[in-house]
Design a protein around this motif. Structure first.
Motif, short mmCIF file in Angstrom:
data_model
loop_
_atom_site.label_atom_id
_atom_site.label_comp_id
_atom_site.label_asym_id
_atom_site.label_seq_id
_atom_site.Cartn_x
_atom_site.Cartn_y
_atom_site.Cartn_z
N ALA A 81 0.83 -1.21 0.00
CA ALA A 81 0.00 0.00 0.00
C ALA A 81 0.87 1.26 0.00
N GLU A 82 1.94 1.23 0.78
CA GLU A 82 2.84 2.38 0.80
C GLU A 82 3.49 2.62 -0.57
N LYS A 83 3.93 1.53 -1.20
CA LYS A 83 4.53 1.66 -2.53
C LYS A 83 3.51 2.20 -3.53
N TYR A 84 2.28 1.70 -3.44
CA TYR A 84 1.23 2.20 -4.33
C TYR A 84 1.03 3.70 -4.09
N ASP A 114 -12.36 8.72 -10.08
CA ASP A 114 -12.13 7.40 -9.47
C ASP A 114 -10.70 7.29 -8.94
N PHE A 115 -9.74 7.76 -9.73
CA PHE A 115 -8.33 7.73 -9.31
C PHE A 115 -8.17 8.46 -7.98
N SER A 116 -8.75 9.62 -7.88
CA SER A 116 -8.64 10.43 -6.67
C SER A 116 -9.33 9.75 -5.49
N LYS A 117 -10.54 9.28 -5.74
CA LYS A 117 -11.32 8.62 -4.67
C LYS A 117 -10.61 7.36 -4.18
N ASN A 118 -10.10 6.55 -5.10
CA ASN A 118 -9.43 5.32 -4.71
C ASN A 118 -8.09 5.59 -4.03
N GLY A 119 -7.43 6.64 -4.45
CA GLY A 119 -6.18 7.03 -3.78
C GLY A 119 -6.43 7.46 -2.36
N ILE A 120 -7.50 8.18 -2.16
CA ILE A 120 -7.88 8.58 -0.79
C ILE A 120 -8.18 7.35 0.05
N SER A 121 -8.82 6.37 -0.57
CA SER A 121 -9.15 5.13 0.13
C SER A 121 -7.88 4.40 0.58
#
Length: 134
Positions: A81-84, A114-121
């Protein structure tokens, strides 16, 4: 007649003593029976509590083992998750710069929401997992 009265009194006194003695013996027998019943009640209650505590300890040990498996899973997934998140941060910067060069907002890029929302997740998941990483 005095002699007869004295014998009668003596007999009456002995009977009373005998009756009193029998009464004491009967009282002790009743006390022993009551104590025996109380001992059964106490031992049954204690054995029941011990059995329940033993069963709970078994369940607690199972839960502890399952908990540890989940903590290990968190620790294993955390670096991914950190690498992502690091890669996402770089992509975010690239996307913002590219959009800016074109005179657009990053929100105009297809898939940005979606990119932004999933990144926040992912960021939220990392924050939630932090407590297991010490």
């Amino acid at each position: 007649m005095n002699t007869m009265k004295s014998v009668y009194n003596k007999l009456f006194k002995e009977e009373t003593t005998e009756l009193a003695s029998h009464k004491i013996d009967l009282g002790i027998v009743e006390d022993i029976a009551a104590a025996s019943q109380k001992a059964i009640q106490i031992s049954n209650s204690l054995f029941d509590a011990v059995d329940k505590a033993d069963n709970m300890q078994i369940e607690l040990n199972k839960l502890q083992a399952e908990y540890q498996k989940q903590v290990d899973a968190v620790k294993k997934l955390y670096p991914t998750a950190e690498k992502y998140q690091q890669a996402e941060d770089k992509l975010y910067e690239k996307a913002v710069a590219a959009a800016k060069n074109l005179g657009l907002s990053e929100r105009d890029i297809k898939g940005w929401a979606d990119f932004s929302k999933n990144g926040i997740s992912v960021n939220s998941a990392i924050n939630a997992a932090n407590k297991y990483m010490s």
